[in-house]
Design a protein around this motif. Structure first.
Motif, PDB file in Angstrom:
ATOM      1  N   ASP A  49     111.469  84.184  12.624  1.00 32.40           N
ATOM      2  CA  ASP A  49     112.349  83.459  11.716  1.00 32.40           C
ATOM      3  C   ASP A  49     113.333  82.584  12.487  1.00 32.40           C
ATOM      4  N   TRP A  50     113.720  83.028  13.674  1.00 33.09           N
ATOM      5  CA  TRP A  50     114.662  82.276  14.510  1.00 33.09           C
ATOM      6  C   TRP A  50     113.947  81.522  15.624  1.00 33.09           C
ATOM      7  N   LYS A  51     112.619  81.613  15.697  1.00 33.36           N
ATOM      8  CA  LYS A  51     111.835  81.022  16.788  1.00 33.36           C
ATOM      9  C   LYS A  51     112.326  81.577  18.128  1.00 33.36           C
ATOM     10  N   GLN A  52     112.529  82.873  18.150  1.00 33.36           N
ATOM     11  CA  GLN A  52     113.070  83.519  19.338  1.00 33.36           C
ATOM     12  C   GLN A  52     112.016  83.568  20.440  1.00 33.36           C
ATOM     13  N   SER A  90     104.349  78.827  12.802  1.00 26.81           N
ATOM     14  CA  SER A  90     104.686  78.154  11.552  1.00 26.81           C
ATOM     15  C   SER A  90     104.496  79.162  10.417  1.00 26.81           C
ATOM     16  N   PHE A  91     104.995  78.821   9.254  1.00 24.64           N
ATOM     17  CA  PHE A  91     104.864  79.718   8.110  1.00 24.64           C
ATOM     18  C   PHE A  91     103.392  79.979   7.797  1.00 24.64           C
ATOM     19  N   SER A  92     102.565  78.934   7.850  1.00 26.24           N
ATOM     20  CA  SER A  92     101.138  79.125   7.548  1.00 26.24           C
ATOM     21  C   SER A  92     100.458  79.977   8.619  1.00 26.24           C
ATOM     22  N   GLN A  93     100.880  79.850   9.880  1.00 29.25           N
ATOM     23  CA  GLN A  93     100.330  80.709  10.931  1.00 29.25           C
ATOM     24  C   GLN A  93     100.716  82.166  10.695  1.00 29.25           C
ATOM     25  N   GLN A  97      98.041  85.184  10.046  1.00 24.96           N
ATOM     26  CA  GLN A  97      98.085  86.376  10.888  1.00 24.96           C
ATOM     27  C   GLN A  97      98.265  87.631  10.026  1.00 24.96           C
ATOM     28  N   SER A  98      99.114  87.547   9.022  1.00 18.26           N
ATOM     29  CA  SER A  98      99.346  88.694   8.136  1.00 18.26           C
ATOM     30  C   SER A  98      98.082  89.062   7.375  1.00 18.26           C
TER      31      SER A  98
END
Length: 141
Positions: A49-52, A90-93, A97-98
């Motif tokens: 979510d934070w691109k950590q 990305s959200f779609s990635q 994955q989920s």
């Protein structure tokens, strides 16, 4: 965001200025008031979510595993030469994955359940043959 607290370690001129916990909302507010800077995060399940991004924390951490020690180790790791940073999904990635992980889990559970049912049936001397369609071939509706 799933994470309830974020450990924020501020380092300036190789000196730790602060190392404190913040809620995600407090962190967002704090971040909006800061001058441009390099921000590094630990990569973990909730980090996307934070691109950590930062690796090697376990190898760099000098004391017990705590959020405070991890935050300091992440800063130290980010300053290594040739450090490999990762990009967030990305959200779609994340969605793909989920779905893939859920499907993989469903397949494992199906196989385990089939084996368990076959074992229970064997206790009643009922043999299920894969040649006859397996378990589904033995069940008459």
């Amino acid at each position: 965001m799933a994470k309830k607290v974020i450990q924020v370690c501020v380092v300036k001129h190789k000196q730790v200025r602060s190392n404190t916990e913040m809620t995600p909302d407090d962190f967002s507010l704090w971040l909006s008031t800061q001058r441009p800077a390099t921000i590094v995060f630990e990569a973990c399940a909730t980090s996307n979510d934070w691109k950590q991004s930062a690796k090697l924390v376990a190898n760099i951490r000098q004391n017990q595993k705590t959020d405070k020690n991890d935050a300091l180790a992440i800063v130290q790791a980010s300053q290594l030469i040739d450090i490999q940073f990762i990009k967030g999904k990305s959200f779609s990635q994340q969605e793909l994955q989920s779905i893939s992980k859920m499907r993989e889990l469903a397949v494992k559970q199906k196989v385990a359940l089939t084996h368990q049912i076959n074992a229970l049936l064997l206790e009643f001397t009922i043999r299920v043959s894969p040649r006859n369609g397996g378990l589904a071939g033995e069940i008459s509706v």
